[in-house]
Scaffold this active site. Structure first.
Site, PDB file in Angstrom:
ATOM      1  N   ARG A  96       0.842  -1.209   0.000  1.00 21.57           N
ATOM      2  CA  ARG A  96       0.000   0.000   0.000  1.00 21.57           C
ATOM      3  C   ARG A  96       0.869   1.248   0.000  1.00 21.57           C
ATOM      4  O   ARG A  96       1.776   1.375   0.840  1.00 21.57           O
ATOM      5  CB  ARG A  96      -0.912   0.038   1.243  1.00 21.57           C
ATOM      6  CG  ARG A  96      -1.857  -1.115   1.382  1.00 21.57           C
ATOM      7  CD  ARG A  96      -2.819  -1.264   0.238  1.00 21.57           C
ATOM      8  NE  ARG A  96      -3.673  -0.104   0.043  1.00 21.57           N
ATOM      9  CZ  ARG A  96      -4.493   0.023  -0.998  1.00 21.57           C
ATOM     10  NH1 ARG A  96      -4.545  -0.906  -1.942  1.00 21.57           N
ATOM     11  NH2 ARG A  96      -5.256   1.097  -1.100  1.00 21.57           N
ATOM     12  N   HIS A 114      13.003  -2.761  -2.531  1.00 15.02           N
ATOM     13  CA  HIS A 114      12.310  -2.650  -3.820  1.00 15.02           C
ATOM     14  C   HIS A 114      13.045  -3.510  -4.850  1.00 15.02           C
ATOM     15  O   HIS A 114      14.259  -3.365  -5.017  1.00 15.02           O
ATOM     16  CB  HIS A 114      12.259  -1.194  -4.266  1.00 15.02           C
ATOM     17  CG  HIS A 114      11.537  -1.034  -5.563  1.00 15.02           C
ATOM     18  ND1 HIS A 114      10.170  -1.148  -5.667  1.00 15.02           N
ATOM     19  CD2 HIS A 114      11.992  -0.817  -6.826  1.00 15.02           C
ATOM     20  CE1 HIS A 114       9.820  -0.999  -6.927  1.00 15.02           C
ATOM     21  NE2 HIS A 114      10.906  -0.798  -7.643  1.00 15.02           N
TER      22      HIS A 114
END
Ligand code: NHR
Ligand code: GAR
Length: 221
Positions: A96, A114
């Site tokens: 989110r 990431h």
């Protein structure tokens, strides 16, 4: 935090939780001078919640679908992290996008992993995008989280080759092995006071970190 004290980590997940598992192992194995004080998922079905419970860690589900706005969800998330007195917040496959209601109170104490070589491919579907571009290598970046999505200062980056016949799945499997190595390492740098976020970027031992993060070389840290 008192020098030498064990840090308290809050780990935020949405799914499988293999990075969470790497943190559980690193805390148990002494690689990380920390304890996980809570694992929070926005997704009630996240398999990572079971891993945490199996390790005896407190879990909490805050389902974003029960909130009227991102802001209200983020405020509830921040309240839970504060209540647990976390020193450091670890996004580990958390899906989110966060607003200032969460980012501002934890700025400088909020890390993400990431699955790309940032600044390439912020956002989603990173492995497919690297394959579509014909990149010879792919990788992973641990970075400070700021308001700019996947745009906060990088801390450390690890590379893997793209191999003939790779699919997004085979590439992801090669990349995630590196995630499990570099993410606990970056967290330990933070816990031991070596890592700082300032207005001018990220610093390790007082030295500015390069724009793409420190290049992780196995056996060289
Ligand atoms: N929030 C901010 N403000 N800054 C960052 O750098 C953030 C962040 C929240 C999450 C992780 C990030 C990643 O590593 C992360 C970094 C979710 C999305 C996304 O598009 C994008 C990037 C990341 C996480 N999420 C959709 C959303 O509407 C939902 C997608 C889904 O549920 O599957 O929030 O890649
Ligand atoms: C990891 O590859 C992580 O880098 C990525 O999701 C996977 C989570 O795996 N994160 C994102 O894409 C964030 N948007 P895990 O649940 O097994 O740790």
């Amino acid at each position: 935090m008192k020098p030498g004290a064990r840090a308290r980590l809050a780990i935020l997940i949405s799914g499988r939780g293999s990075n969470l598992q790497a943190f559980i192992d690193a805390c148990a194995g002494g690689v990380l001078n920390a304890d996980i004080c809570v694992v929070i998922s926005n997704n009630p079905a996240a398999a990572g919640l079971e891993r945490a419970a199996a390790a005896g860690i407190a879990t909490c589900c805050i389902d974003h679908r029960s909130f009227a706005s991102r802001d209200a969800f983020d405020t509830a998330l921040a309240a839970e992290v504060s209540r647990r007195q976390a020193d450091l917040v670890i996004l580990a496959g958390f899906m989110r996008i966060l607003t200032p209601a969460f980012i501002t109170p934890f700025s400088g104490r909020l890390l993400n992993v990431h699955p790309s070589l940032l600044p390439r491919y912020p956002g989603l579907h990173t492995h497919q995008r690297a394959l579509d571009a014909g990149d010879p290598e792919a990788g992973v970046t641990v970075h400070f989280v700021t308001l700019e999505l996947d745009g906060g200062p990088p801390i450390i980056q690890a590379r893997v080759p793209v191999l003939p016949g790779d699919t997004a799945q085979t590439l992801a499997a090669r990349v995630i092995e590196k995630e499990h190595l570099i993410y606990p390492l970056a967290a330990q740098w933070h816990i031991s006071g070596r890592l700082q976020l300032t207005d001018t970027g990220a610093y390790l031992d007082g030295e500015p970190i390069p724009a793409t993060g420190i290049d992780y070389q196995e056996n060289a840290h």
